[in-house]
Design a protein around this motif. Structure first.
Motif, PDB file in Angstrom:
ATOM      1  N   SER A  96       0.847  -1.200   0.000  1.00 48.56           N
ATOM      2  CA  SER A  96       0.000   0.000   0.000  1.00 48.56           C
ATOM      3  C   SER A  96       0.876   1.241   0.000  1.00 48.56           C
ATOM      4  O   SER A  96       1.864   1.321   0.735  1.00 48.56           O
ATOM      5  CB  SER A  96      -0.889   0.033   1.242  1.00 48.56           C
ATOM      6  N   SER A  98       0.575   5.811  -0.629  1.00 45.29           N
ATOM      7  CA  SER A  98      -0.326   6.955  -0.668  1.00 45.29           C
ATOM      8  C   SER A  98       0.349   8.164  -1.299  1.00 45.29           C
ATOM      9  O   SER A  98       1.555   8.373  -1.142  1.00 45.29           O
ATOM     10  CB  SER A  98      -0.760   7.313   0.755  1.00 45.29           C
ATOM     11  N   ALA A 112      -4.784  12.526   4.795  1.00 39.65           N
ATOM     12  CA  ALA A 112      -4.320  11.297   4.140  1.00 39.65           C
ATOM     13  C   ALA A 112      -5.490  10.368   3.786  1.00 39.65           C
ATOM     14  O   ALA A 112      -5.416   9.615   2.816  1.00 39.65           O
ATOM     15  CB  ALA A 112      -3.327  10.568   5.028  1.00 39.65           C
ATOM     16  N   CYS A 117      -6.866  12.181  -2.091  1.00 37.62           N
ATOM     17  CA  CYS A 117      -5.442  11.896  -1.866  1.00 37.62           C
ATOM     18  C   CYS A 117      -5.243  10.424  -2.245  1.00 37.62           C
ATOM     19  O   CYS A 117      -5.589   9.520  -1.489  1.00 37.62           O
ATOM     20  CB  CYS A 117      -5.084  12.152  -0.403  1.00 37.62           C
ATOM     21  N   LYS A 119      -4.650   6.649  -3.132  1.00 36.69           N
ATOM     22  CA  LYS A 119      -4.104   5.471  -2.457  1.00 36.69           C
ATOM     23  C   LYS A 119      -4.006   4.356  -3.483  1.00 36.69           C
ATOM     24  O   LYS A 119      -4.927   4.139  -4.267  1.00 36.69           O
ATOM     25  CB  LYS A 119      -5.000   5.057  -1.294  1.00 36.69           C
TER      26      LYS A 119
END
Length: 191
Positions: A96, A98, A112, A117, A119
């Motif tokens: 993962s 971001s 976040a 934003c 991901k």
């Protein structure tokens, strides 16, 4: 002032780049992967008391030197690390990342967790880098993480180069839920 300078530096990891437009999911995934120096790698734990459960660990990664991204996440692993021990039993993993690291989200005043934003979640297998690809992996990682050159000299840790063979890509970059990107579209995307 420091925050402004740091945000400007981080948002310029790919020289002159800005995030791809919403809806260009493959390019967004490539953009986020290239502009991140770390990610959270999930494995299936082989250690008690979490045996059989997902286990995440933070790793430094690189898909290539700045401006020369391949989309392939490279890692520098040691058999002493519990995640590497998990991967030796079951090499299925999820990485993962971001967009928050680029500084772009902060410049927009997005948290976040804000869906705008971006991901990125990559799923696949973590495998050893083949001999013919080691020089590229070494350059990709050591140019972004110079301290790794010192780790390389630590023979007792038996560090080695690994990469993720991507089988699925999930992108969330706006309200309304995430989107699946095929590995073929991911690797063909231009950033």
């Amino acid at each position: 002032m420091f925050t402004v300078v740091l945000t400007a530096m981080l948002s310029g990891l790919v020289a002159g780049s800005t995030p791809p437009p919403h809806g260009d999911y493959a390019a967004t995934a490539r953009y986020v992967v290239h502009n991140n120096d770390w990610g959270s790698l999930a494995s299936i734990s082989t250690h008690q008391p979490m045996k059989g459960k997902p286990f995440t660990n933070v790793f430094s990664v690189s898909d290539g030197p700045v401006g020369n991204g391949t989309g392939v996440p490279y890692l520098f692993l040691s058999p002493l690390d519990v995640t590497d021990q998990d991967l030796q039993v079951n090499n299925n993993a999820t990485l993962s990342m971001s967009e928050v690291m680029s500084g772009y989200c902060a410049s927009q005043k997005w948290d976040a967790e804000d869906p705008r934003c971006a991901k990125i979640i990559l799923s696949g297998k973590v495998v050893n880098v083949p001999e013919a690809e080691i020089d590229f992996a070494k350059n990709a990682l050591f140019t972004r993480h110079p301290i790794m050159e010192d780790w390389f000299k630590m023979e007792s840790h038996k560090f080695y180069f690994a990469k993720m063979q991507i089988e699925a890509v999930f992108v969330l970059d706006f309200f309304g839920g995430g989107n699946i990107v095929t590995p073929e579209d991911y690797f063909n995307a231009k950033i």
